[in-house]
Write an enzyme that holds these catalytic residues in place. Structure first.
Site, PDB file in Angstrom:
ATOM      1  N   ARG A   1       0.552  -1.773  -0.073  1.00 10.71           N
ATOM      2  CA  ARG A   1      -0.186  -0.136   0.200  1.00 10.71           C
ATOM      3  C   ARG A   1       0.821   1.289  -0.002  1.00 10.71           C
ATOM      4  O   ARG A   1       0.725   2.680  -0.111  1.00 10.71           O
ATOM      5  CB  ARG A   1      -1.149   0.209   1.063  1.00 10.71           C
ATOM      6  CG  ARG A   1      -1.798  -1.442   1.250  1.00 10.71           C
ATOM      7  CD  ARG A   1      -2.735  -0.752   2.664  1.00 10.71           C
ATOM      8  NE  ARG A   1      -3.637  -0.035   2.452  1.00 10.71           N
ATOM      9  CZ  ARG A   1      -4.774  -0.226   1.906  1.00 10.71           C
ATOM     10  NH1 ARG A   1      -4.811  -1.059   1.203  1.00 10.71           N
ATOM     11  NH2 ARG A   1      -5.552   0.800   2.173  1.00 10.71           N
TER      12      ARG A   1
ATOM     13  N   ASN B   1      -4.501   7.189   6.571  1.00 11.44           N
ATOM     14  CA  ASN B   1      -4.702   6.712   5.153  1.00 11.44           C
ATOM     15  C   ASN B   1      -5.982   7.315   5.093  1.00 11.44           C
ATOM     16  O   ASN B   1      -6.992   7.498   5.061  1.00 11.44           O
ATOM     17  CB  ASN B   1      -5.301   5.186   5.888  1.00 11.44           C
ATOM     18  CG  ASN B   1      -4.933   4.538   3.837  1.00 11.44           C
ATOM     19  OD1 ASN B   1      -4.912   5.466   2.966  1.00 11.44           O
ATOM     20  ND2 ASN B   1      -5.758   3.566   4.015  1.00 11.44           N
TER      21      ASN B   1
ATOM     22  N   GLU C   1      -3.614   1.495 -26.678  1.00 15.61           N
ATOM     23  CA  GLU C   1      -3.786   1.161 -25.382  1.00 15.61           C
ATOM     24  C   GLU C   1      -4.033  -0.889 -25.377  1.00 15.61           C
ATOM     25  O   GLU C   1      -3.269  -1.541 -24.436  1.00 15.61           O
ATOM     26  CB  GLU C   1      -4.387   1.838 -24.023  1.00 15.61           C
ATOM     27  CG  GLU C   1      -4.082   1.298 -22.558  1.00 15.61           C
ATOM     28  CD  GLU C   1      -2.531   1.190 -22.355  1.00 15.61           C
ATOM     29  OE1 GLU C   1      -2.303   0.343 -21.182  1.00 15.61           O
ATOM     30  OE2 GLU C   1      -1.607   2.149 -23.046  1.00 15.61           O
TER      31      GLU C   1
ATOM     32  N   LYS D   1      -2.319  -3.609 -23.618  1.00 15.51           N
ATOM     33  CA  LYS D   1      -2.214  -4.317 -22.651  1.00 15.51           C
ATOM     34  C   LYS D   1      -2.150  -6.275 -23.043  1.00 15.51           C
ATOM     35  O   LYS D   1      -0.846  -6.625 -22.474  1.00 15.51           O
ATOM     36  CB  LYS D   1      -3.411  -4.158 -21.733  1.00 15.51           C
ATOM     37  CG  LYS D   1      -2.998  -2.725 -21.032  1.00 15.51           C
ATOM     38  CD  LYS D   1      -2.864  -2.138 -19.660  1.00 15.51           C
ATOM     39  CE  LYS D   1      -1.212  -2.377 -19.183  1.00 15.51           C
ATOM     40  NZ  LYS D   1      -0.977  -1.268 -20.306  1.00 15.51           N
TER      41      LYS D   1
ATOM     42  N   GLU E   1       1.514  -7.085 -23.423  1.00 18.46           N
ATOM     43  CA  GLU E   1       2.869  -6.564 -22.272  1.00 18.46           C
ATOM     44  C   GLU E   1       1.899  -8.115 -21.584  1.00 18.46           C
ATOM     45  O   GLU E   1       3.500  -8.982 -21.486  1.00 18.46           O
ATOM     46  CB  GLU E   1       2.372  -6.144 -21.873  1.00 18.46           C
ATOM     47  CG  GLU E   1       2.701  -4.285 -21.728  1.00 18.46           C
ATOM     48  CD  GLU E   1       2.233  -3.399 -20.835  1.00 18.46           C
ATOM     49  OE1 GLU E   1       3.042  -3.132 -19.993  1.00 18.46           O
ATOM     50  OE2 GLU E   1       0.748  -3.252 -20.922  1.00 18.46           O
TER      51      GLU E   1
ATOM     52  N   HIS F   1      -5.839   0.731 -46.440  1.00 18.34           N
ATOM     53  CA  HIS F   1      -4.591   1.569 -47.358  1.00 18.34           C
ATOM     54  C   HIS F   1      -3.800   0.816 -46.834  1.00 18.34           C
ATOM     55  O   HIS F   1      -2.593   1.168 -47.324  1.00 18.34           O
ATOM     56  CB  HIS F   1      -4.597   3.246 -46.909  1.00 18.34           C
ATOM     57  CG  HIS F   1      -5.365   3.865 -47.419  1.00 18.34           C
ATOM     58  ND1 HIS F   1      -6.159   4.226 -48.281  1.00 18.34           N
ATOM     59  CD2 HIS F   1      -6.149   4.575 -46.444  1.00 18.34           C
ATOM     60  CE1 HIS F   1      -7.325   4.994 -48.360  1.00 18.34           C
ATOM     61  NE2 HIS F   1      -6.558   5.779 -46.716  1.00 18.34           N
TER      62      HIS F   1
ATOM     63  N   LYS G   1       8.628  -2.749 -14.106  1.00 19.26           N
ATOM     64  CA  LYS G   1       7.518  -1.814 -13.641  1.00 19.26           C
ATOM     65  C   LYS G   1       7.985  -0.587 -14.149  1.00 19.26           C
ATOM     66  O   LYS G   1       7.333  -0.177 -14.000  1.00 19.26           O
ATOM     67  CB  LYS G   1       6.868  -1.923 -12.258  1.00 19.26           C
ATOM     68  CG  LYS G   1       5.982  -0.773 -12.051  1.00 19.26           C
ATOM     69  CD  LYS G   1       4.819  -1.375 -12.425  1.00 19.26           C
ATOM     70  CE  LYS G   1       3.849  -0.437 -12.539  1.00 19.26           C
ATOM     71  NZ  LYS G   1       2.504  -0.621 -13.227  1.00 19.26           N
TER      72      LYS G   1
HETATM   73  C1  BG6 Z   1       7.272   0.180 -18.520  1.00 26.75           C
HETATM   74  C2  BG6 Z   1       6.210  -0.697 -17.721  1.00 26.75           C
HETATM   75  O1  BG6 Z   1       7.891  -0.007 -17.867  1.00 26.75           O
HETATM   76  O2  BG6 Z   1       7.245   2.006 -18.412  1.00 26.75           O
HETATM   77  C3  BG6 Z   1       4.950  -0.534 -18.033  1.00 26.75           C
HETATM   78  O3  BG6 Z   1       6.184  -1.969 -17.844  1.00 26.75           O
HETATM   79  C4  BG6 Z   1       5.185   1.826 -18.396  1.00 26.75           C
HETATM   80  O4  BG6 Z   1       4.020  -0.137 -17.851  1.00 26.75           O
HETATM   81  C5  BG6 Z   1       5.760   2.323 -18.911  1.00 26.75           C
HETATM   82  O5  BG6 Z   1       4.237   2.330 -19.035  1.00 26.75           O
HETATM   83  C6  BG6 Z   1       6.131   4.149 -18.491  1.00 26.75           C
HETATM   84  O6  BG6 Z   1       6.376   3.906 -16.708  1.00 26.75           O
HETATM   85  P1  BG6 Z   1       6.319   5.336 -16.269  1.00 26.75           P
HETATM   86  O7  BG6 Z   1       6.240   5.129 -14.780  1.00 26.75           O
HETATM   87  O8  BG6 Z   1       7.266   6.161 -16.726  1.00 26.75           O
HETATM   88  O9  BG6 Z   1       4.620   5.289 -16.442  1.00 26.75           O
END
Ligand code: BG6
Length: 607
Positions: A27, A100, A480, A484, A487, A503, A602
């Site tokens: 969290r 929180n 997007e 997704k 990925e 085209h 990430k």
């Molecule tokens: C990649 C992540 O490493 O970076 C994606 O796997 C993300 O999910 C991209 O969209 C950009 O990351 P950020 O933290 O700059 O938004």
């Protein structure tokens, strides 16, 4: 989104608090702290950084006692630092608070308390609570807390201790989750079940506007007026792993279902009296009037949010916007003039390409506005202005709630600039704000459609190639949706402007190839429908998504899903949800590691 925990009983509270905080670190992990009733009274220890830092410091000087509260922080108000860490106390250190949530009217309360002679040490909204309770304290902590929450506006899960009443732990909930764990001659509070599961499976889940007073031997539940509330304890059957995901199988699914809350938190404090309030933007009216060009720069999913941002800003302010992937931006020698505003978008605030683009823009004299999810991140520290998305920690590599709260942030920025430039009339402003505030409930309704997408995903289990198509804002969203899917399902998928297919790429449409078509832009619906007919004619299997009421779609598409109606500009904040779920269920059906897909991270902190 922070994690709070509390214990009152007969055992050593320090280890119980630290173990509980460990289970709540998903969290927030910017800083941590505990306060314990020791033989020397109420003592606190807090430290910036992961929980391990605090643990290290407590090794040398443990806080021994059997009553305490603890906190792990996700910074929103005030950067990660020792002084901004919780617990927060009043000047005389008699009241200790862990919190929180967000106190929306903390600025006015703070001014009032300063006028009364109170001194503040941190930048946080939470410290206001400790001083406010102390100001209202007349020997009864329960009454003082009750009086204080009446003055506070916003969201809070609170744990409160008072030096003079070492036999009580007071907890209050409004909007932020809070549970009470019931044990044998000991009781617990926590933001989430994982924190106390190894001690008890019997919990009270507090409702909004409820308060609990815990002693070693009992728990009293009341509403905020003091009227007793009777309730059965709920027996938790989950294992710990499941509990950390809040009962969801994956963090990604949990984060998709957190979007209504994240939308409310991101727009909540920024819409007041029929206007958008963005105090975080330090630009004067003249500065905003002087903007002649905007560059939006980001990576991955954040870049896709920028594509929607371009539509919103251009539509509402008529300021021309260019969008760039950050890894290309500085090497294309962008034309940056003094009247250029550069907006960088980054969930983590640490992505190296985006950071490099930010530095390049500043080197060339541009003002930089950052949209980020992490206070104190490099992007947040180096930008001139920062809009914080209130998505809370995003654990799954594939970004979902960060993307959608970035959309909300862009809508707010576009409306704010339009207000200043008077490029939007009062009627449209009111209508758009109304529609924005309806989005969280509409997303909740959409999440009820998850089963439909599970079924659609089954059809994609064996597929290796597919297409997404859409026009206008739908084209930005299918990019997007396609990312997704790529990925986490590892299917090769391409998002295409529906009108562009004929085209060239139409050559790739053969029998049985799946095409996911987004047709939510009313003015473009007919045109998109004809593109659906076009690919159907070549044998494509079409999953069509449109606004409620467009039953004609069902005549053309093999599978259809309808989303609630909203203003065309805001539709991406709804239409992305089924695409997130489709990717999730497809990845699941293909047996992939949904939260940690291969080859990805990430946040990529190297160029
Ligand atoms: C990649 C992540 O490493 O970076 C994606 O796997 C993300 O999910 C991209 O969209 C950009 O990351 P950020 O933290 O700059 O938004």
């Amino acid at each position: 989104m922070c994690g709070i925990v509390g214990y009152i009983g007969h055992r050593d509270s320090q280890s119980i608090l630290l173990e509980g905080l460990k289970k709540l670190e998903y969290r927030g992990y910017d800083s941590a702290g505990i306060a314990v009733f020791t033989e020397n009274g109420l003592q606190a220890k807090k430290a910036k950084g992961r929980l391990a830092v605090l643990e290290g410091e407590l090794l040398n000087a443990p806080l021994q006692g059997s009553i305490g509260i603890g906190h792990t922080r996700w910074a929103t108000h005030g950067k990660p630092s020792d002084v901004n860490s919780h617990p927060h106390v009043n000047t005389e250190k008699q009241i200790s608070v862990v919190h929180n949530g967000i106190i929306e009217n903390y600025v006015s309360l703070k001014e009032e308390l300063i006028a009364k002679g109170y001194t503040f040490t941190s930048e946080t909204d939470t410290e206001v609570i400790a001083h406010l309770i102390a100001d209202l304290y007349e020997g009864d902590i329960v009454a003082a807390v009750r009086a204080a929450v009446k003055r506070m506006r916003g969201a809070y899960g609170l744990g409160v201790l008072a030096e003079n009443e070492p036999d009580k732990l007071v907890a209050v909930r409004l909007q932020s989750p809070l549970i009470i764990g019931v044990g044998e001659h000991e009781n617990f509070i926590a933001s989430d079940i994982p924190a106390i599961l190894e001690h008890t499976r019997d919990v009270y889940i507090l409702n909004d506007g409820e308060m609990a007073v815990l002693t070693k031997d009992g728990v009293t539940l009341t509403d905020l007026e003091g009227t007793p509330v009777s309730r059965e304890t709920y027996r938790v059957e989950w294992d710990l792993q499941t509990a950390e995901k809040g009962g969801y199988d994956h963090f990604m699914l949990k984060e998709i279902y957190e979007q209504p809350r994240a939308y409310r938190d991101t727009m909540g404090p920024r819409i007041a009296e029929g206007r958008v309030v963005l105090d975080e933007i330090g630009m004067s009216e003249a500065d905003i009037q002087a903007i002649r060009r905007i560059h939006i720069v980001a990576c991955g999913t954040a870049y896709h949010a920028g594509l929607v941002g371009k539509h919103a800003i251009e539509q509402l302010t008529r300021i021309p916007v260019e969008t760039d992937v950050a890894s290309e931006y500085r090497y294309r020698d962008p034309i940056i003039t003094p009247d250029t505003l550069v907006i960088v978008v980054s969930q983590s605030g640490e992505t190296a390409d985006t950071l490099a683009a930010l530095r390049e823009a500043k080197r060339q004299g541009a003002r930089v506005l950052a949209i980020t999810n992490v206070v104190g991140s490099s992007v947040a520290r180096e930008a001139d202005d920062v809009i914080l998305t209130m998505a809370g920690p995003e654990i799954a590599v594939a970004s979902t709630k960060a993307y959608s709260t970035q959309l909300i942030a862009f809508y707010l920025v576009a409306l704010y600039f339009a207000q200043v430039k008077r490029s939007i009339d009062a009627g449209l402003l009111a209508e758009t704000l109304q529609a924005l505030q309806e989005l969280p409930d509409q997303v909740e309704r959409l999440l009820g459609e998850a089963e439909t997408l599970k079924h659609a995903a089954e059809a994609l289990t064996k597929v290796e190639n597919l297409f997404f198509i859409g026009r206008g804002l739908d084209f930005t969203v299918v990019q997007e949706g396609s990312l997704k899917l790529k990925e986490i399902s590892y299917i090769h998928s391409e998002a295409y402007a529906a009108g562009e297919l004929k085209h060239g790429t139409l050559a790739l449409i053969t029998d049985g190839i799946p095409v996911i078509a987004l047709a939510t832009q009313e003015t473009l619906f007919e045109k998109t429908l004809s593109n659906i007919v076009e690919v159907k004619a070549r044998g494509a299997k079409v999953i069509g998504i449109a606004n409620e009421g467009h039953t004609e779609l069902a005549k053309e598409a093999d599978e259809t899903l309808y989303i609630p109606r909203t203003m065309p500009l805001l539709t991406p904040a709804l239409s992305v949800v089924p695409l997130q779920l489709l990717a999730y269920y497809t990845s699941l059906a293909r047996g992939n590691d949904v939260d940690k897909p291969r080859n990805l991270a990430k946040s990529v902190t190297v160029e």
